[in-house]
Design a protein around this motif. Structure first.
Motif, PDB file in Angstrom:
ATOM      1  N   PHE A  83      -7.875 -65.599  29.956  1.00  0.00           N
ATOM      2  CA  PHE A  83      -7.334 -66.533  29.223  1.00  0.00           C
ATOM      3  C   PHE A  83      -7.730 -68.025  29.113  1.00  0.00           C
ATOM      4  O   PHE A  83      -7.113 -68.299  27.644  1.00  0.00           O
ATOM      5  N   LEU A  84      -7.600 -68.407  30.002  1.00  0.00           N
ATOM      6  CA  LEU A  84      -8.383 -70.064  29.757  1.00  0.00           C
ATOM      7  C   LEU A  84      -9.513 -70.627  29.216  1.00  0.00           C
ATOM      8  O   LEU A  84      -8.969 -71.406  28.251  1.00  0.00           O
ATOM      9  N   ILE A  85     -10.338 -69.400  29.142  1.00  0.00           N
ATOM     10  CA  ILE A  85     -11.436 -70.173  28.428  1.00  0.00           C
ATOM     11  C   ILE A  85     -11.241 -69.767  27.261  1.00  0.00           C
ATOM     12  O   ILE A  85     -11.800 -70.344  26.358  1.00  0.00           O
ATOM     13  N   GLY A  86     -10.386 -68.639  27.002  1.00  0.00           N
ATOM     14  CA  GLY A  86     -10.716 -68.280  25.415  1.00  0.00           C
ATOM     15  C   GLY A  86      -9.545 -68.930  24.724  1.00  0.00           C
ATOM     16  O   GLY A  86      -9.623 -69.565  23.320  1.00  0.00           O
ATOM     17  N   GLY A  87      -8.360 -69.235  25.702  1.00  0.00           N
ATOM     18  CA  GLY A  87      -8.005 -70.193  24.541  1.00  0.00           C
ATOM     19  C   GLY A  87      -8.095 -71.590  24.679  1.00  0.00           C
ATOM     20  O   GLY A  87      -7.855 -71.939  23.224  1.00  0.00           O
ATOM     21  N   ALA A  88      -9.184 -72.002  25.093  1.00  0.00           N
ATOM     22  CA  ALA A  88      -9.445 -73.302  24.407  1.00  0.00           C
ATOM     23  C   ALA A  88     -10.271 -73.703  24.438  1.00  0.00           C
ATOM     24  O   ALA A  88     -10.301 -74.059  23.400  1.00  0.00           O
ATOM     25  N   VAL A  89     -10.668 -72.997  23.462  1.00  0.00           N
ATOM     26  CA  VAL A  89     -11.979 -72.209  22.599  1.00  0.00           C
ATOM     27  C   VAL A  89     -11.425 -72.035  21.483  1.00  0.00           C
ATOM     28  O   VAL A  89     -11.824 -72.978  20.486  1.00  0.00           O
ATOM     29  N   GLY A  90     -10.305 -71.136  21.651  1.00  0.00           N
ATOM     30  CA  GLY A  90      -9.878 -70.999  20.291  1.00  0.00           C
ATOM     31  C   GLY A  90      -8.787 -72.459  19.572  1.00  0.00           C
ATOM     32  O   GLY A  90      -8.698 -73.270  18.499  1.00  0.00           O
ATOM     33  N   THR A  91      -8.375 -73.106  20.905  1.00  0.00           N
ATOM     34  CA  THR A  91      -7.570 -74.540  20.624  1.00  0.00           C
ATOM     35  C   THR A  91      -8.349 -75.496  20.114  1.00  0.00           C
ATOM     36  O   THR A  91      -7.524 -76.067  18.569  1.00  0.00           O
ATOM     37  N   ALA A  92      -9.428 -75.814  20.312  1.00  0.00           N
ATOM     38  CA  ALA A  92     -10.887 -76.731  19.547  1.00  0.00           C
ATOM     39  C   ALA A  92     -10.249 -76.104  18.357  1.00  0.00           C
ATOM     40  O   ALA A  92     -10.415 -77.232  17.671  1.00  0.00           O
ATOM     41  N   LEU A  93     -10.997 -75.168  18.253  1.00  0.00           N
ATOM     42  CA  LEU A  93     -11.151 -75.206  17.052  1.00  0.00           C
ATOM     43  C   LEU A  93     -10.325 -75.178  15.882  1.00  0.00           C
ATOM     44  O   LEU A  93     -10.362 -75.456  14.822  1.00  0.00           O
ATOM     45  N   GLY A  94      -8.950 -74.886  16.718  1.00  0.00           N
ATOM     46  CA  GLY A  94      -8.282 -75.352  15.504  1.00  0.00           C
ATOM     47  C   GLY A  94      -7.280 -76.265  15.507  1.00  0.00           C
ATOM     48  O   GLY A  94      -6.929 -76.118  13.819  1.00  0.00           O
ATOM     49  N   PHE A  95      -7.464 -77.173  16.609  1.00  0.00           N
ATOM     50  CA  PHE A  95      -7.195 -78.576  16.035  1.00  0.00           C
ATOM     51  C   PHE A  95      -7.868 -78.984  15.099  1.00  0.00           C
ATOM     52  O   PHE A  95      -7.587 -79.914  14.462  1.00  0.00           O
ATOM     53  N   VAL A  96      -9.499 -78.717  15.113  1.00  0.00           N
ATOM     54  CA  VAL A  96     -10.409 -79.210  14.108  1.00  0.00           C
ATOM     55  C   VAL A  96      -9.895 -78.624  12.721  1.00  0.00           C
ATOM     56  O   VAL A  96      -9.714 -79.286  11.515  1.00  0.00           O
ATOM     57  N   ALA A  97      -9.833 -77.720  12.606  1.00  0.00           N
ATOM     58  CA  ALA A  97      -9.978 -77.244  11.109  1.00  0.00           C
ATOM     59  C   ALA A  97      -8.192 -77.817  10.605  1.00  0.00           C
ATOM     60  O   ALA A  97      -8.260 -77.790   9.173  1.00  0.00           O
ATOM     61  N   LEU A  98      -7.467 -77.696  11.577  1.00  0.00           N
ATOM     62  CA  LEU A  98      -6.326 -79.121  11.087  1.00  0.00           C
ATOM     63  C   LEU A  98      -6.218 -79.771   9.876  1.00  0.00           C
ATOM     64  O   LEU A  98      -5.464 -80.299   8.931  1.00  0.00           O
ATOM     65  N   PHE A  99      -7.437 -80.608  10.146  1.00  0.00           N
ATOM     66  CA  PHE A  99      -7.534 -81.757   9.874  1.00  0.00           C
ATOM     67  C   PHE A  99      -8.500 -81.616   8.715  1.00  0.00           C
ATOM     68  O   PHE A  99      -8.617 -82.926   8.317  1.00  0.00           O
ATOM     69  N   ALA A 100      -8.897 -80.405   8.529  1.00  0.00           N
ATOM     70  CA  ALA A 100     -10.392 -80.589   7.817  1.00  0.00           C
ATOM     71  C   ALA A 100     -11.117 -80.538   6.246  1.00  0.00           C
ATOM     72  O   ALA A 100     -11.130 -81.351   5.872  1.00  0.00           O
ATOM     73  N   LYS A 101      -9.648 -80.477   5.692  1.00  0.00           N
ATOM     74  CA  LYS A 101      -9.425 -80.740   4.961  1.00  0.00           C
ATOM     75  C   LYS A 101      -8.013 -81.520   4.192  1.00  0.00           C
ATOM     76  O   LYS A 101      -6.792 -80.977   4.524  1.00  0.00           O
ATOM     77  N   THR A 102      -8.279 -81.889   3.431  1.00  0.00           N
ATOM     78  CA  THR A 102      -6.874 -82.979   2.433  1.00  0.00           C
ATOM     79  C   THR A 102      -7.137 -83.349   0.795  1.00  0.00           C
ATOM     80  O   THR A 102      -6.146 -83.549   0.316  1.00  0.00           O
ATOM     81  N   HIS A 174     -10.773 -95.951  12.006  1.00  0.00           N
ATOM     82  CA  HIS A 174     -12.259 -96.018  12.724  1.00  0.00           C
ATOM     83  C   HIS A 174     -13.677 -95.773  12.119  1.00  0.00           C
ATOM     84  O   HIS A 174     -14.440 -95.636  11.148  1.00  0.00           O
ATOM     85  N   PHE A 175     -13.185 -94.802  12.016  1.00  0.00           N
ATOM     86  CA  PHE A 175     -13.609 -93.093  10.531  1.00  0.00           C
ATOM     87  C   PHE A 175     -13.573 -93.841   9.016  1.00  0.00           C
ATOM     88  O   PHE A 175     -13.878 -92.965   8.415  1.00  0.00           O
ATOM     89  N   GLY A 176     -13.101 -94.809   8.980  1.00  0.00           N
ATOM     90  CA  GLY A 176     -12.597 -95.181   7.291  1.00  0.00           C
ATOM     91  C   GLY A 176     -11.650 -95.338   6.882  1.00  0.00           C
ATOM     92  O   GLY A 176     -10.986 -94.970   5.454  1.00  0.00           O
ATOM     93  N   GLY A 177     -10.568 -94.071   7.802  1.00  0.00           N
ATOM     94  CA  GLY A 177      -9.470 -94.124   6.876  1.00  0.00           C
ATOM     95  C   GLY A 177      -9.596 -92.734   5.657  1.00  0.00           C
ATOM     96  O   GLY A 177     -10.494 -92.408   6.196  1.00  0.00           O
ATOM     97  N   GLY A 178      -8.246 -92.759   5.453  1.00  0.00           N
ATOM     98  CA  GLY A 178      -8.398 -91.220   4.465  1.00  0.00           C
ATOM     99  C   GLY A 178      -9.223 -90.175   4.406  1.00  0.00           C
ATOM    100  O   GLY A 178      -9.062 -89.881   6.298  1.00  0.00           O
ATOM    101  N   SER A 179      -9.653 -89.112   4.058  1.00  0.00           N
ATOM    102  CA  SER A 179     -10.140 -88.197   4.597  1.00  0.00           C
ATOM    103  C   SER A 179     -11.189 -87.749   5.509  1.00  0.00           C
ATOM    104  O   SER A 179     -11.503 -87.558   6.891  1.00  0.00           O
ATOM    105  N   SER A 180     -11.854 -89.015   5.212  1.00  0.00           N
ATOM    106  CA  SER A 180     -13.082 -89.259   6.265  1.00  0.00           C
ATOM    107  C   SER A 180     -12.126 -89.469   7.855  1.00  0.00           C
ATOM    108  O   SER A 180     -12.815 -88.886   8.917  1.00  0.00           O
TER     109      SER A 180
END
Length: 464
Positions: A83-102, A174-180
């Motif tokens: 559960f810890l392994i599967g949850g960790a991978v899914g959580t990290a991917l989900g976090f990145v996806a939340l802010f992927a599109k602006t 640091h990454f330039g603000g806005g979508s980036s």
């Protein structure tokens, strides 16, 4: 099985605690930044942004207990590591996806997309966080050892707050603000989540856990004896009310520094001061509960937090200069008072949070002692579900108050707001959370944990 008085090795406590760093980043960063992201980048109105956070968390009311019961059934065969392994991978991917599109065709489309992504990410986090919390009650029979475990967990949680709240905004810049900027921030913090949570998952694979058995049957049959545990239910309601108020204030921290303090650059300094104070105070919260008991220590920390929080009502920008930071930023008298509050909040906030979790493990141990079985995962699932619901209700309350006070959403960056709208933001950071904390203390006044000798086994009566 771990003996009653055995000291949990420090290496085990560290391997357990480090997983909270990534978990805290996922818990806090969306809570603080997702409403800001939606209202200033996607044009989503505040009230709708609050609902976007609420809807996935409503699912977790059922999901967390289900995950807890599932992990209880799998524990004897596989442990909680899968559960810890599967949850960790899914959580990290989900976090990145939340802010992927602006960029979306409309604010409604943006809200729907973010809601769906947050639903998936929150489900993955549930798969990690519920078994993770259950393990804290399975490492020792000794109440003070469990407090020690929670102190080390809070140590890493503090770094999670520092990174997830204090570093996130500078990363965006640091990454330039806005979508980036948002994309770059999500990749860095997502990687931190993954590394920290997987370290715990792999580090606890061969650590022995208390094997007390579990109540068989349907989810309701497993939940029923947990709800008959009155100390647990009192603590559950107390924490829920407290967390609702904290969540409302978490939601607007970026708005407070942007509009009320008018010094968004002060957030990292504020978080650094708060985190440093919290870390320095950890020995206090290991010692004080031994001296006066966990309940009294919890009340003391909570009361001080409420008293300091209500003083944000008197917050206002100021132009006087009394000192300069190493980077050249000018500090006014109001800025100094903000940082003083940060220190006091840092000392007590970690105290009542870790003590609530430590007392939760005490109620699990109480169940083991009087009934012989505990369903640790179900306890953790219910506690986690109510915590997540509270942190979902916070943005809803914040969104409604902000909309009621006339906050105007924008796209591409922050827009100007009226004094009335700023007043609503300040209320959400002061009187509302302080009032909720006082209500929580009234509920907690009914908390009683009977002393039961290890080995006593009897079914919970209706009066238990």
């Amino acid at each position: 099985m771990t003996s009653t008085h055995q000291t949990v090795p420090t290496s085990v406590v560290l391997r357990y605690g480090i997983g909270q760093l990534g978990a805290q980043v996922f818990r806090d960063t969306p809570a603080v930044l997702l409403p800001l992201f939606m209202t200033t980048m996607l044009g989503v109105p505040p009230w709708l942004a609050g609902l976007v956070v609420l809807v996935p968390k409503l699912w977790l009311i059922l999901c967390d207990p289900l995950v807890g019961a599932w992990s209880d059934r799998m524990k004897a065969l596989y442990g909680r590591t899968p559960f810890l392994i599967g949850g960790a991978v899914g959580t990290a991917l989900g976090f990145v996806a939340l802010f992927a599109k602006t960029s979306y065709p409309s604010p409604w489309m943006a809200a729907a997309a973010v809601c769906g992504l947050f639903f998936l990410a929150s489900t993955a986090f549930s798969i990690y966080s519920v078994p993770y919390l259950a393990i804290a009650a399975e490492l020792s029979h000794d109440a003070h050892q469990r407090t020690r475990i929670m102190v080390l967990r809070m140590f890493f949680a503090t770094f999670g707050v520092l990174i997830g709240v204090g570093v996130a905004q500078p990363l965006i810049e640091h990454f330039g603000g806005g979508s980036s900027g948002w994309h770059g921030m999500s990749l860095v913090l997502g990687a931190i989540c993954l590394a920290s949570m997987l370290t715990t998952a792999s580090g606890l694979r061969r650590v022995p856990l208390i094997m007390a058995g579990a109540v068989e049957g349907s989810l309701w049959q497993q939940v029923k004896p947990v709800l008959a545990n009155k100390p647990f239910v009192t603590l559950l309601i107390t924490s829920f009310v407290s967390n609702v108020g904290q969540a409302a204030s978490y939601t607007v921290i970026g708005f407070v520094f942007l509009y009320a303090v008018q010094a968004i650059w002060l957030i990292p300094v504020f978080i650094l001061c708060m985190s440093a104070a919290s870390l320095a105070a950890q020995p206090l919260w290991l010692w004080l509960p031994r001296r006066i008991g966990k309940p009294r220590a919890y009340v003391l920390a909570s009361a001080i937090w409420a008293g300091v929080t209500v003083t944000w009502l008197f917050l206002s920008p100021s132009s006087d200069v009394i000192a300069h930071l190493p980077g050249g930023q000018a500090l006014s008298s109001q800025h100094v008072l903000v940082l003083v509050r940060a220190v006091v909040i840092g000392v007590v906030n970690g105290g009542f949070i870790l003590l609530a979790l430590s007392m939760m493990t005490d109620t699990v141990d109480y169940q083991r002692r009087i009934a012989g079985v505990a369903n640790e995962g179900v306890f953790a699932g219910l506690f986690s579900a109510l915590e997540k619901l509270a942190f979902a209700m916070g943005p809803v309350i914040a969104g409604l108050v902000m909309s009621g006070f006339g906050f105007e959403a924008s796209t591409g960056g922050a827009g100007a707001q009226s004094p009335h709208a700023i007043q609503g933001i300040v209320l959400l950071y002061s009187a509302i959370p302080a009032g909720m904390q006082l209500i929580a203390l009234l509920i907690f006044s009914r908390y009683r944990l009977p002393v039961v000798e290890q080995g006593t086994q009897a079914a919970l009566s209706d009066a238990a």
